[in-house]
Every structure is written in structure tokens, then in C-alpha cells.
Design an enzyme around this catalytic site. Structure first.
Site, PDB file in Angstrom:
ATOM      1  N   LYS A  84     -75.102 -27.948 -44.818  1.00  0.00           N
ATOM      2  CA  LYS A  84     -76.542 -28.203 -45.027  1.00  0.00           C
ATOM      3  C   LYS A  84     -77.333 -27.698 -43.821  1.00  0.00           C
ATOM      4  CE  LYS A  84     -76.025 -32.020 -48.213  1.00  0.00           C
ATOM      5  NZ  LYS A  84     -76.692 -31.711 -49.466  1.00  0.00           N
ATOM      6  N   HIS A 117     -68.416 -37.131 -45.726  1.00  0.00           N
ATOM      7  CA  HIS A 117     -69.775 -36.704 -45.377  1.00  0.00           C
ATOM      8  C   HIS A 117     -70.390 -37.532 -44.235  1.00  0.00           C
ATOM      9  CE1 HIS A 117     -69.236 -34.409 -48.927  1.00  0.00           C
ATOM     10  NE2 HIS A 117     -69.677 -35.292 -49.796  1.00  0.00           N
ATOM     11  N   HIS A 121     -69.167 -30.220 -47.861  1.00  0.00           N
ATOM     12  CA  HIS A 121     -70.377 -29.403 -48.031  1.00  0.00           C
ATOM     13  C   HIS A 121     -71.547 -29.902 -47.186  1.00  0.00           C
ATOM     14  CE1 HIS A 121     -71.498 -32.398 -51.107  1.00  0.00           C
ATOM     15  NE2 HIS A 121     -72.733 -31.947 -51.001  1.00  0.00           N
ATOM     16  N   ASP A 160     -65.645 -41.532 -51.385  1.00  0.00           N
ATOM     17  CA  ASP A 160     -66.441 -40.418 -51.900  1.00  0.00           C
ATOM     18  C   ASP A 160     -67.420 -39.886 -50.847  1.00  0.00           C
ATOM     19  OD1 ASP A 160     -67.211 -38.700 -54.059  1.00  0.00           O
ATOM     20  OD2 ASP A 160     -68.985 -39.942 -54.424  1.00  0.00           O
ATOM     21  N   ARG A 205     -56.946 -22.616 -67.611  1.00  0.00           N
ATOM     22  CA  ARG A 205     -55.905 -22.667 -68.633  1.00  0.00           C
ATOM     23  C   ARG A 205     -56.289 -21.974 -69.950  1.00  0.00           C
ATOM     24  NH1 ARG A 205     -53.933 -28.571 -69.507  1.00  0.00           N
ATOM     25  NH2 ARG A 205     -55.364 -28.618 -67.787  1.00  0.00           N
ATOM     26  N   GLU A 252     -78.620 -42.172 -52.973  1.00  0.00           N
ATOM     27  CA  GLU A 252     -78.831 -41.437 -54.220  1.00  0.00           C
ATOM     28  C   GLU A 252     -79.502 -42.378 -55.208  1.00  0.00           C
ATOM     29  OE1 GLU A 252     -75.247 -38.255 -54.179  1.00  0.00           O
ATOM     30  OE2 GLU A 252     -74.657 -40.267 -54.787  1.00  0.00           O
ATOM     31  N   LYS A 259     -62.863 -31.368 -51.447  1.00  0.00           N
ATOM     32  CA  LYS A 259     -62.635 -32.801 -51.390  1.00  0.00           C
ATOM     33  C   LYS A 259     -62.566 -33.381 -52.799  1.00  0.00           C
ATOM     34  CE  LYS A 259     -65.998 -35.884 -50.954  1.00  0.00           C
ATOM     35  NZ  LYS A 259     -66.734 -36.161 -52.203  1.00  0.00           N
ATOM     36  N   LYS A 284     -75.083 -45.373 -54.723  1.00  0.00           N
ATOM     37  CA  LYS A 284     -75.643 -44.816 -55.961  1.00  0.00           C
ATOM     38  C   LYS A 284     -76.710 -45.796 -56.455  1.00  0.00           C
ATOM     39  CE  LYS A 284     -72.298 -41.572 -56.697  1.00  0.00           C
ATOM     40  NZ  LYS A 284     -72.618 -40.217 -56.256  1.00  0.00           N
TER      41      LYS A 284
HETATM   42  C1  BG6 Z   1     -70.133 -35.334 -53.482  1.00  0.00           C
HETATM   43  C2  BG6 Z   1     -69.830 -36.657 -54.112  1.00  0.00           C
HETATM   44  O1  BG6 Z   1     -69.167 -35.024 -52.505  1.00  0.00           O
HETATM   45  O2  BG6 Z   1     -71.397 -35.372 -52.866  1.00  0.00           O
HETATM   46  C3  BG6 Z   1     -70.915 -37.054 -55.089  1.00  0.00           C
HETATM   47  O3  BG6 Z   1     -68.582 -36.609 -54.775  1.00  0.00           O
HETATM   48  C4  BG6 Z   1     -72.273 -36.977 -54.437  1.00  0.00           C
HETATM   49  O4  BG6 Z   1     -70.685 -38.357 -55.602  1.00  0.00           O
HETATM   50  C5  BG6 Z   1     -72.460 -35.635 -53.754  1.00  0.00           C
HETATM   51  O5  BG6 Z   1     -73.268 -37.187 -55.430  1.00  0.00           O
HETATM   52  C6  BG6 Z   1     -73.741 -35.611 -52.940  1.00  0.00           C
HETATM   53  O6  BG6 Z   1     -74.007 -34.315 -52.502  1.00  0.00           O
HETATM   54  P1  BG6 Z   1     -75.493 -33.851 -52.234  1.00  0.00           P
HETATM   55  O7  BG6 Z   1     -75.355 -32.551 -51.542  1.00  0.00           O
HETATM   56  O8  BG6 Z   1     -76.154 -33.775 -53.563  1.00  0.00           O
HETATM   57  O9  BG6 Z   1     -76.096 -34.916 -51.379  1.00  0.00           O
END
Ligand code: BG6
Length: 481
Positions: free
Chosen positions: A176, A234, A172, A229, A43, A210, A142, A334
Site C-alpha cells: 500500500k 497485516h 498486500h 486473517d 483444473r 471494515e 496468505k 468486520k
Molecule cells: C485480506 C483478508 O487479507 O485483506 C480480508 O483476508 C480483508 O478478510 C482484506 O477484507 C482487506 O484488504 P484491503 O486491502 O481491502 O484492506
């Protein structure tokens, strides 16, 4: 092959944190087809030069080895452009079309790195101006939807403008390297296939842990939670890669058909099974990596009294002949004890042990991060004396060492796949909707449950109930074994 890549959300977090660095790496590795153009749109009004200066500055927050030198940045910036685009202004899409029509590249990638709530609006406008021709590919980030109905609505609009084979839904985790290696291990080698079934496997554990908290993303996270999430996408994608039948070809639909079958075979939840087989948690203040860490409710932009889960553990089963009765445990959170993502295949114990000491079963560990690699845990004789108990040893494969040449990260890999037009590593709409169908009863049961998530201290492995979930079957999480 010429390509143009448009980044919608060109000043957003995802763009500077992941996409531009990944494109830069691809450029540095000489993997981007020559003569490509990258156009960031957002924007704000700014010139190419101002955008370059901003992106260059942002690179300071990117991992050291991935930062460009001044010369590298200058040559990368030659392909990087910026234009103002207000998503609500139809004539701005016309302007975009004119920019693209300056040269009619062979491939045009439209990457929607915006909030998914904007996808329907953006796709509809792209359709109006005719930016949906065969050479156009649209990439959707996502979270794709908030529940089944919203995911279906996004897919409906996307499908009304683009063909399914033009839509690249990103997860993603599929980019990996270890996930690629799981495919290679299973379908490029004969060794494990006879064992890859209920007769030899006791349980499968998928952990995405994490050690950090929600950071500055409190507002996004609070309306999302760990189930949406990380699990719906994932973790479930990893599960499909472990459990799928061998596809007949290495092509997108052959692979995605098999993954979809797995998602359809997952044991459906009932109100009782959610209470029994799902643990939700929320972190409280604690100690993370030796320093004090605030609780989730004290984080910025998190509403006080929030019941959003920051931890989930689930026990499920894949109800088919290969896997009947084998528990699959999924876990994410987390502020856990460490940052690690891994898949652990726990084999059954030998039926009769002739050796002294513990009859410790074999296990195969697929490490996704922090390092990617494979470990095969076996028992061996040390050779130090008679009647000695067997000792655990592991065969370790470190892919970074094994393959010295530049290995590509998840986003770099996925961006190159989109440019090449290969859909193998992207999620098809029916897979994504089936994943929502499976998690939705959990969301509904939680909405009715007045107990809320179980607290756990930051820096631990989550609520004790998560250990009990696995212990109930006579097993333990990998770190407790
Ligand atoms: C994202 C989530 O899709 O993946 C995040 O929204 C998360 O909350 C992240 O931290 C983790 O990705 P990676 O590749 O760092 O494990």
C-alpha cells in the site's frame, strides 16, 4: 528482460478480483516489461478464448476506473493464456515446463493463488520437474499456515525446493502506498526521528476497520477468524514498520532483519495477559451504512453457534529501549462503523501549558484507506482575540493530489516488484513464523475459554471492552478523542 508469469488458481477469486486487474493496470500504465506472457492454470478444460471471455465478464465486478475498454482488453489478452493443470497430475507439471521452455524467459514467476493447503504439494511437484531453477520466483499468498506448526511445515517444503531469495511471501498491506510513505517519512526525513520514541510518544494505534461482513466467504472465514486473517499478518507488519530501527541499507534483508527484531521484542502473552489485553468480538445484527445487516451467525456458510471472532483488539508493548512502556493498540474487525485503515501516533502532551483550554497532544495520522495520506494534528492560535484557547488544526498531505501521475495499487506494485526481483516488500519466513509464535498463545487461550467472543452490533466500533482496554491506560481510540 522477458518474463513469464504463471497464475496457479487461475479461475479463483484472487485471480479475477485482484491479480488480473492489477496486471492489467500495470499493462495499461506501461509498466510491464514488454513481451511478457501470463499463463493462468486451473483444473477446468477451456481454450484461451473461453478464458478471455470469462475474465472480461469478471471485469464488470471490478471498480469502474479499472475496467479495460474493448481495445485495451484485446491487446492485454494477447499476453494472457490459459492451460488446464490438475495439481495432482505429475505430467501436467511436465506440460507446464514444456510451455515455459518454449522460450526460456529471463524471469519466471510462479504465483500460487490457491489454498495454502496445496502449497506443499505444488512446490514438491515443481521440484520434481525441475521448475526451481535460479530464474524462477515463487509467490505465496496468505494465509500462510493456520498456526506455527503448519507455517513451519509450509516453509520447510518451500525451502526444500526453492532458496529463500526465490520465495516472495505476499502481505498486500506492504504494497500500500502509505506504508511506503511511512518508510519515506521515517527514513527519508530527519524531522520525526528524534521524536520517534518513548520520550515523545504516548501510544500507537493501528486500526484496520471494515464496514462489510464476511459476505460469501463464510466457510473460509469461520476457520480463520480476525486474528489469523488480519492481525498475524497485516496489523503486525504495520507495527513493525512503525517500530523498527532504521535499517542500514534499503535492501530486503537489512529491512527484514529490523522487522524481525521488533517481532521478537513484542511482549509475550500469558494466559492472564490474554484475558486482560485481548478483546475478541463477534458481530450481531445491526445497522450498517443505513441498512439492516445480519449478524455473523446468520451469514451464509457460517455454522450456527460458531465462536469465531470477527473483531480483535490487542494491547501490546515493544520491549526495547526505544519503546519500553509505550502501548501499541491493534484493532481490526468486520461490520464496524466505517471502512478505514490508519496508524495513529499519539504524542505526549506538552509538559506545562501556558495556554487556556485543553492541552491537546499532537498526533500524526497515517491513513491507508479509503484515501492514503498524512495528517499532522497541531494546536494553533486562531488570531481572533486575546487569551483565546488554542484550536486544533491539521496539516494534511493528500498523496493522490500531491503526485498527479498514475499511482499504483498494492497488488500492482507487488507484482512489479516480484518481476523485478526485489524482496524488500515481502515477508521472510522467520518473520512470518515469529508472528505466529506471538499470536499462538492467544489462539490457545481462546480455545480453552468457554465465554466465547463478546457480541457487538453491526455498524459500531466493536465491543465496549475494546474502549475499556485503551481507557485503562488513560487513552482513547482515535474516533473517541
Ligand atoms: C485480506 C483478508 O487479507 O485483506 C480480508 O483476508 C480483508 O478478510 C482484506 O477484507 C482487506 O484488504 P484491503 O486491502 O481491502 O484492506
Amino acid at each position: 528482460m522477458s518474463f513469464d508469469l504463471v497464475l496457479f488458481g487461475g479461475t479463483g477469486d484472487l485471480t479475477w478480483r485482484k491479480l488480473v486487474p492489477a496486471l492489467f493496470q500495470a499493462f495499461r500504465h506501461g509498466k510491464l516489461p514488454p513481451g511478457g506472457r501470463i499463463l493462468a492454470v486451473a483444473r477446468d478444460e477451456q481454450t484461451d478464448e473461453q478464458y478471455h471471455a470469462w475474465i472480461k465478464e469478471r471485469f464488470q465486478d471490478v471498480e469502474g476506473a479499472k475496467r479495460p475498454t474493448d481495445e485495451e482488453f484485446a491487446s492485454f489478452a494477447e499476453m494472457l493464456h490459459y492451460r488446464r493443470l490438475d495439481l495432482s497430475q505429475p505430467e501436467h507439471y511436465e506440460r507446464l515446463k514444456q510451455w515455459l521452455n518454449q522460450r526460456h524467459a529471463d524471469t519466471v514467476v510462479l504465483y500460487l493463488a490457491t489454498s495454502p493447503y496445496l502449497f506443499p504439494q505444488i512446490c514438491a511437484q515443481l521440484g520434481v520437474v525441475g521448475l526451481n531453477t535460479a530464474q524462477i520466483r515463487v509467490v505465496l499468498e496468505k494465509p500462510l499456515g493456520h498456526d506455527l506448526a503448519s507455517a513451519q511445515e509450509i516453509n520447510r517444503v518451500v525451502r526444500s525446493v526453492f532458496k529463500e531469495e526465490q520465495a516472495f511471501r505476499i502481505d498486500h498491506y506492504l504494497g500500500k502506498p502509505s506504508v511506503q510513505n511511512l518508510m519515506a517519512l521515517r527514513f527519508g526525513n530527519v524531522l520525526f526521528e528524534p521524536l520517534w520514541r518513548r520520550e515523545s510518544i504516548a501510544n500507537v494505534q493501528i486500526t484496520i476497520a471494515e464496514d462489510f461482513g464476511v459476505g460469501t466467504r463464510g466457510d473460509f472465514y469461520d476457520t480463520t477468524g480476525a486474528l489469523r486473517d488480519m492481525i498475524q499478518n497485516h496489523a503486525l507488519q504495520l507495527l513493525t514498520m512503525v517500530a523498527m530501527e532504521p535499517p542500514s541499507r534499503n535492501d530486503a534483508d537489512a529491512i527484514r532483519d529490523e522487522k524481525l527484531k521488533v517481532l521478537r521484542s513484542l511482549k509475550p502473552f500469558t494466559e492472564e495477559s490474554v484475558a486482560r489485553d485481548v478483546v475478541r468480538g463477534q458481530y450481531r445484527a445491526g445497522n450498517a451504512q443505513g441498512t439492516k445487516a445480519a449478524g455473523y451467525l446468520e451469514e451464509a456458510k457460517v455454522p450456527r453457534g460458531s465462536t469465531t471472532e470477527t473483531f480483535v483488539a490487542i494491547r501490546t508493548e515493544v520491549q526495547n529501549w526505544r519503546w519500553a512502556g509505550v502501548p501499541f493498540y491493534l484493532r481490526t474487525g468486520k461490520r464496524l462503523a466505517s471502512r478505514e485503515a490508519q496508524i495513529v501516533i499519539n504524542f505526549r502532551a506538552t509538559p506545562h501549558s501556558i495556554f487556556a483550554g485543553v492541552n491537546q497532544p499532537n498526533k500524526l495520522v497515517i491513513n491507508l484507506q479509503p484515501e492514503d495520506g498524512l495528517e499532522l494534528h497541531l494546536l494553533a492560535a486562531k488570531g481572533t482575540g486575546q487569551h483565546e484557547p488554542l484550536s486544533p488544526v491539521s496539516l494534511d498531505l493528500d498523496f493522490d493530489k500531491a503526485f498527479a501521475e498514475n499511482r499504483v495499487g498494492a497488488y500492482e506494485r507487488l507484482l512489479l516488484e516480484v518481476i523485478a526481483g526485489r524482496l524488500n516488500l515481502f515477508v521472510r519466513s522467520d518473520e512470518q513464523e515469529q508472528a505466529w509464535r506471538w499470536v499462538e498463545p492467544v489462539l490457545n487461550a481462546w480455545a480453552r475459554d468457554v465465554n466465547g467472543p463478546r457480541p457487538y452490533a453491526a455498524g459500531t466500533w466493536g465491543p465496549a471492552a475494546a474502549s475499556a482496554l485503551v481507557a485503562r491506560d488513560g487513552f482513547a481510540w482515535a474516533e473517541e478523542q
